[in-house]
Design a protein around this motif. Structure first.
Motif, PDB file in Angstrom:
ATOM      1  N   SER A  53       0.822  -1.203   0.000  1.00 38.14           N
ATOM      2  CA  SER A  53       0.000   0.000   0.000  1.00 38.14           C
ATOM      3  C   SER A  53       0.858   1.255   0.000  1.00 38.14           C
ATOM      4  O   SER A  53       2.029   1.231   0.398  1.00 38.14           O
ATOM      5  CB  SER A  53      -0.925   0.013   1.226  1.00 38.14           C
ATOM      6  N   GLU A  54       0.257   2.361  -0.447  1.00 44.37           N
ATOM      7  CA  GLU A  54       0.893   3.676  -0.424  1.00 44.37           C
ATOM      8  C   GLU A  54       0.344   4.470   0.750  1.00 44.37           C
ATOM      9  O   GLU A  54      -0.859   4.411   1.034  1.00 44.37           O
ATOM     10  CB  GLU A  54       0.603   4.442  -1.713  1.00 44.37           C
ATOM     11  N   PHE A  55       1.211   5.239   1.403  1.00 43.67           N
ATOM     12  CA  PHE A  55       0.780   6.047   2.537  1.00 43.67           C
ATOM     13  C   PHE A  55       1.306   7.475   2.393  1.00 43.67           C
ATOM     14  O   PHE A  55       2.502   7.695   2.160  1.00 43.67           O
ATOM     15  CB  PHE A  55       1.276   5.449   3.849  1.00 43.67           C
ATOM     16  N   PHE A  56       0.388   8.422   2.515  1.00 44.39           N
ATOM     17  CA  PHE A  56       0.718   9.841   2.604  1.00 44.39           C
ATOM     18  C   PHE A  56       0.318  10.319   3.998  1.00 44.39           C
ATOM     19  O   PHE A  56      -0.715   9.886   4.530  1.00 44.39           O
ATOM     20  CB  PHE A  56      -0.041  10.648   1.558  1.00 44.39           C
ATOM     21  N   ILE A  57       1.103  11.195   4.588  1.00 41.10           N
ATOM     22  CA  ILE A  57       0.842  11.702   5.933  1.00 41.10           C
ATOM     23  C   ILE A  57       0.353  13.144   5.848  1.00 41.10           C
ATOM     24  O   ILE A  57       0.959  13.973   5.165  1.00 41.10           O
ATOM     25  CB  ILE A  57       2.109  11.621   6.801  1.00 41.10           C
ATOM     26  N   VAL A  58      -0.754  13.435   6.535  1.00 47.06           N
ATOM     27  CA  VAL A  58      -1.316  14.792   6.565  1.00 47.06           C
ATOM     28  C   VAL A  58      -0.754  15.544   7.764  1.00 47.06           C
ATOM     29  O   VAL A  58      -0.894  15.109   8.908  1.00 47.06           O
ATOM     30  CB  VAL A  58      -2.857  14.762   6.653  1.00 47.06           C
ATOM     31  N   MET A  59      -0.120  16.704   7.496  1.00 45.17           N
ATOM     32  CA  MET A  59       0.388  17.591   8.547  1.00 45.17           C
ATOM     33  C   MET A  59      -0.074  19.003   8.206  1.00 45.17           C
ATOM     34  O   MET A  59       0.663  19.783   7.606  1.00 45.17           O
ATOM     35  CB  MET A  59       1.909  17.498   8.641  1.00 45.17           C
ATOM     36  N   ASN A  60      -1.308  19.327   8.561  1.00 42.60           N
ATOM     37  CA  ASN A  60      -1.904  20.598   8.135  1.00 42.60           C
ATOM     38  C   ASN A  60      -2.147  21.569   9.286  1.00 42.60           C
ATOM     39  O   ASN A  60      -2.970  22.474   9.191  1.00 42.60           O
ATOM     40  CB  ASN A  60      -3.217  20.347   7.382  1.00 42.60           C
ATOM     41  N   LYS A  61      -1.420  21.409  10.370  1.00 44.71           N
ATOM     42  CA  LYS A  61      -1.529  22.311  11.508  1.00 44.71           C
ATOM     43  C   LYS A  61      -0.651  23.540  11.292  1.00 44.71           C
ATOM     44  O   LYS A  61       0.428  23.455  10.698  1.00 44.71           O
ATOM     45  CB  LYS A  61      -1.086  21.571  12.781  1.00 44.71           C
ATOM     46  N   THR A  62      -1.107  24.705  11.774  1.00 48.45           N
ATOM     47  CA  THR A  62      -0.273  25.910  11.774  1.00 48.45           C
ATOM     48  C   THR A  62       0.872  25.723  12.767  1.00 48.45           C
ATOM     49  O   THR A  62       0.665  25.274  13.895  1.00 48.45           O
ATOM     50  CB  THR A  62      -1.102  27.149  12.157  1.00 48.45           C
ATOM     51  N   ILE A  63       2.079  26.059  12.335  1.00 48.85           N
ATOM     52  CA  ILE A  63       3.290  25.830  13.138  1.00 48.85           C
ATOM     53  C   ILE A  63       3.757  27.125  13.796  1.00 48.85           C
ATOM     54  O   ILE A  63       3.774  28.191  13.162  1.00 48.85           O
ATOM     55  CB  ILE A  63       4.412  25.258  12.261  1.00 48.85           C
ATOM     56  N   PHE A  64       4.164  27.019  15.074  1.00 47.63           N
ATOM     57  CA  PHE A  64       4.708  28.150  15.817  1.00 47.63           C
ATOM     58  C   PHE A  64       6.146  27.834  16.241  1.00 47.63           C
ATOM     59  O   PHE A  64       6.596  26.680  16.165  1.00 47.63           O
ATOM     60  CB  PHE A  64       3.836  28.457  17.035  1.00 47.63           C
ATOM     61  N   ASN A  65       6.863  28.861  16.672  1.00 43.69           N
ATOM     62  CA  ASN A  65       8.273  28.683  17.032  1.00 43.69           C
ATOM     63  C   ASN A  65       8.479  27.545  18.030  1.00 43.69           C
ATOM     64  O   ASN A  65       9.443  26.781  17.929  1.00 43.69           O
ATOM     65  CB  ASN A  65       8.846  29.988  17.605  1.00 43.69           C
ATOM     66  N   LYS A  66       7.580  27.421  18.994  1.00 41.53           N
ATOM     67  CA  LYS A  66       7.716  26.386  20.016  1.00 41.53           C
ATOM     68  C   LYS A  66       7.599  24.977  19.438  1.00 41.53           C
ATOM     69  O   LYS A  66       8.008  23.995  20.072  1.00 41.53           O
ATOM     70  CB  LYS A  66       6.661  26.589  21.113  1.00 41.53           C
ATOM     71  N   ASP A  67       7.031  24.875  18.237  1.00 43.53           N
ATOM     72  CA  ASP A  67       6.828  23.562  17.612  1.00 43.53           C
ATOM     73  C   ASP A  67       8.010  23.112  16.766  1.00 43.53           C
ATOM     74  O   ASP A  67       8.058  21.945  16.341  1.00 43.53           O
ATOM     75  CB  ASP A  67       5.588  23.602  16.692  1.00 43.53           C
ATOM     76  N   LEU A  68       8.963  24.009  16.489  1.00 40.98           N
ATOM     77  CA  LEU A  68       9.947  23.733  15.439  1.00 40.98           C
ATOM     78  C   LEU A  68      10.879  22.568  15.758  1.00 40.98           C
ATOM     79  O   LEU A  68      11.161  21.732  14.888  1.00 40.98           O
ATOM     80  CB  LEU A  68      10.759  24.995  15.143  1.00 40.98           C
ATOM     81  N   ASP A  69      11.382  22.496  16.987  1.00 39.33           N
ATOM     82  CA  ASP A  69      12.322  21.419  17.317  1.00 39.33           C
ATOM     83  C   ASP A  69      11.659  20.052  17.171  1.00 39.33           C
ATOM     84  O   ASP A  69      12.243  19.129  16.585  1.00 39.33           O
ATOM     85  CB  ASP A  69      12.863  21.593  18.735  1.00 39.33           C
ATOM     86  N   SER A  70      10.465  19.921  17.704  1.00 36.25           N
ATOM     87  CA  SER A  70       9.759  18.634  17.607  1.00 36.25           C
ATOM     88  C   SER A  70       9.361  18.346  16.164  1.00 36.25           C
ATOM     89  O   SER A  70       9.327  17.184  15.736  1.00 36.25           O
ATOM     90  CB  SER A  70       8.531  18.623  18.518  1.00 36.25           C
ATOM     91  N   LEU A  71       9.073  19.398  15.381  1.00 34.06           N
ATOM     92  CA  LEU A  71       8.711  19.212  13.970  1.00 34.06           C
ATOM     93  C   LEU A  71       9.888  18.646  13.184  1.00 34.06           C
ATOM     94  O   LEU A  71       9.715  17.728  12.367  1.00 34.06           O
ATOM     95  CB  LEU A  71       8.263  20.546  13.371  1.00 34.06           C
ATOM     96  N   VAL A  72      11.080  19.174  13.424  1.00 35.82           N
ATOM     97  CA  VAL A  72      12.278  18.657  12.755  1.00 35.82           C
ATOM     98  C   VAL A  72      12.461  17.177  13.091  1.00 35.82           C
ATOM     99  O   VAL A  72      12.733  16.342  12.218  1.00 35.82           O
ATOM    100  CB  VAL A  72      13.526  19.465  13.151  1.00 35.82           C
ATOM    101  N   GLN A  84       4.981   7.782   0.900  1.00 29.30           N
ATOM    102  CA  GLN A  84       4.918   8.343  -0.458  1.00 29.30           C
ATOM    103  C   GLN A  84       4.890   9.868  -0.460  1.00 29.30           C
ATOM    104  O   GLN A  84       5.199  10.487  -1.482  1.00 29.30           O
ATOM    105  CB  GLN A  84       3.679   7.802  -1.177  1.00 29.30           C
ATOM    106  N   GLY A  85       4.498  10.493   0.659  1.00 23.76           N
ATOM    107  CA  GLY A  85       4.484  11.942   0.670  1.00 23.76           C
ATOM    108  C   GLY A  85       3.919  12.510   1.958  1.00 23.76           C
ATOM    109  O   GLY A  85       3.329  11.799   2.778  1.00 23.76           O
ATOM    110  N   ILE A  86       4.103  13.815   2.136  1.00 25.60           N
ATOM    111  CA  ILE A  86       3.582  14.566   3.286  1.00 25.60           C
ATOM    112  C   ILE A  86       2.743  15.714   2.760  1.00 25.60           C
ATOM    113  O   ILE A  86       3.215  16.537   1.970  1.00 25.60           O
ATOM    114  CB  ILE A  86       4.720  15.119   4.158  1.00 25.60           C
ATOM    115  N   LEU A  87       1.475  15.777   3.179  1.00 19.68           N
ATOM    116  CA  LEU A  87       0.596  16.894   2.826  1.00 19.68           C
ATOM    117  C   LEU A  87       0.838  18.010   3.831  1.00 19.68           C
ATOM    118  O   LEU A  87       0.558  17.847   5.024  1.00 19.68           O
ATOM    119  CB  LEU A  87      -0.866  16.464   2.850  1.00 19.68           C
ATOM    120  N   PHE A  88       1.365  19.147   3.364  1.00 20.11           N
ATOM    121  CA  PHE A  88       1.716  20.229   4.280  1.00 20.11           C
ATOM    122  C   PHE A  88       0.836  21.458   4.031  1.00 20.11           C
ATOM    123  O   PHE A  88       0.400  21.722   2.913  1.00 20.11           O
ATOM    124  CB  PHE A  88       3.196  20.604   4.151  1.00 20.11           C
ATOM    125  N   TYR A  89       0.620  22.198   5.101  1.00 21.23           N
ATOM    126  CA  TYR A  89      -0.112  23.467   5.054  1.00 21.23           C
ATOM    127  C   TYR A  89       0.840  24.620   5.353  1.00 21.23           C
ATOM    128  O   TYR A  89       0.921  25.583   4.596  1.00 21.23           O
ATOM    129  CB  TYR A  89      -1.257  23.429   6.065  1.00 21.23           C
TER     130      TYR A  89
END
Length: 288
Positions: A53-72, A84-89
Motif C-alpha cells: 500500500s501507499e501512505f501519505f501523511i497529513v500535517m496541516n496544523k499551523t506551526i509556531f516557534n515552540k513547535d519547530l524542534d519537535s517538527l524537525v 509516499q508523501g507529506i501533505l503540508f499546510y
C-alpha cells in the motif's frame, strides 16, 4: 488515476478488498479537521503490515516557534520509513525540507489556495511534487489547472468540505458563556443561506464543515489527476464503502462512466455548489 482514502478504521482490509491501496493518514498533534488521527508509531506499523500500500501523511496544523524542534524530529523520523508523501499546510515544513535536504515528497495542501497553475508550477520548481486542488473551483477551472501545470495533483471527490478552522475552542467558550452543557460537536443552521454546518472541536481548535456531501462524481469524465481523495470522516462506513466501490469499479474500467454516475446520483444529491458556479469574491467599501 487512483483512489486514495482517508480511513476511519484501523483495519484497512475493507478498503483494500474494493481495490484501494493508497491512504491519507492525519498525524496526531500535527493534523486538524480530522476526527481520526494516527501516531507516528501507528503509521509506521501500518506501513509494515501493508507493504503493497501507499501512505501519505497529513500535517496541516499551523506551526509556531515552540513547535519547530519537535517538527524537525518528526520529519526526520518520517524519512526513515519512506512514505509516499507529506501533505503540508504551513510553509515551515517546506523550509525544513530544504534546510535538511529531506527526500520525502511534499504535497501542497493549503485548502482554499491551490487554484492556479502558475503557483503550482512555482512550488513544483521548489521541490513540491504534488498539490491538492481547491474544492472551490468550477469544473472548467479544474480542467484548465490540470492541463496547465507540471505538478501531479490530488482532487477531493468525496468529503464534507472544510469551511474554516480556528485555534480557539469555540464550543467550550460558548458553553461557558451561555451556561450550556459542554459539547465537542454541534450542527448549526445558517438562516440566510439555509445551510447546516457541522462544528467539531478538538485539542487543536475548532473546525467548521459544510454539512452536506457535494456530488463531484461527474467531474471524473474528463479529470486526469494522480489521485482522487475519498475522505471517510463523519460518513457512515457502509455508505462510504458503497461509494468507494463504484468509484474503483469505474477507475478500473469494470463499469462505464454512465453506469457509475447513475448509481452515485441515487446515493447522493446532485448538489455541487462550486462545480458549476464560479466563485467570485467582492471586497466591499466600509459602510456599504
Amino acid at each position: 488515476m487512483k483512489s486514495i482514502v482517508v480511513p476511519t478504521k484501523d483495519n484497512l482490509e475493507d478498503y483494500q478488498k474494493l481495490g484501494t491501496q493508497s491512504f491519507l493518514l492525519p498525524l496526531k498533534n500535527y493534523a486538524v479537521s480530522y476526527p481520526k488521527v494516527y501516531s507516528i508509531e501507528e503509521i509506521e506499523e501500518m506501513k509494515r503490515k501493508n507493504p503493497n500500500s501507499e501512505f501519505f501523511i497529513v500535517m496541516n496544523k499551523t506551526i509556531f516557534n515552540k513547535d519547530l524542534d519537535s517538527l524537525v524530529e518528526i520529519l526526520e523520523k518520517i524519512e526513515t520509513f519512506a512514505v509516499q508523501g507529506i501533505l503540508f499546510y504551513d510553509l515551515a515544513l517546506l523550509e525544513i525540507k530544504h534546510r535538511f535536504h529531506l527526500k520525502t515528497p511534499f504535497v501542497w495542501n493549503q485548502t482554499h489556495m491551490v487554484t492556479n497553475a502558475k503557483t503550482c508550477n512555482y512550488y513544483f520548481d521548489n521541490e513540491v511534487s504534488y498539490a491538492v486542488i481547491s474544492g472551490e473551483l468550477a469544473r472548467e477551472e479544474i480542467y484548465h489547472l490540470v492541463e496547465s501545470t507540471k505538478m501531479k495533483l490530488f482532487y477531493t471527490l468525496l468529503s464534507y468540505p472544510i469551511v474554516a478552522h480556528s485555534r480557539r475552542h469555540l464550543l467550550t467558550n460558548y458553553a461557558k458563556t451561555s451556561n450550556k452543557s459542554d459539547k465537542k460537536n454541534l450542527v448549526i443552521h445558517e438562516k440566510v443561506s439555509n445551510q447546516d454546518y457541522l462544528i467539531e472541536e478538538i485539542s487543536e481548535g475548532t473546525s467548521f464543515f459544510y454539512h452536506a456531501l457535494p456530488n463531484h462524481f461527474s467531474v471524473l469524465k474528463k479529470l486526469d489527476v494522480s489521485y482522487v481523495v475519498l475522505n471517510e470522516s463523519y460518513i457512515d462506513h457502509a455508505f462510504f464503502l458503497q461509494l468507494l466501490s463504484y468509484t474503483n469499479r469505474y477507475l478500473q474500467n469494470e463499469i462505464s462512466f454512465n453506469e457509475m454516475l447513475e448509481t452515485v446520483n441515487k446515493l447522493l444529491s446532485s448538489s455541487a455548489p462550486f462545480l458549476d458556479n464560479k466563485t467570485i469574491y467582492c471586497v466591499k467599501k466600509e459602510g456599504r
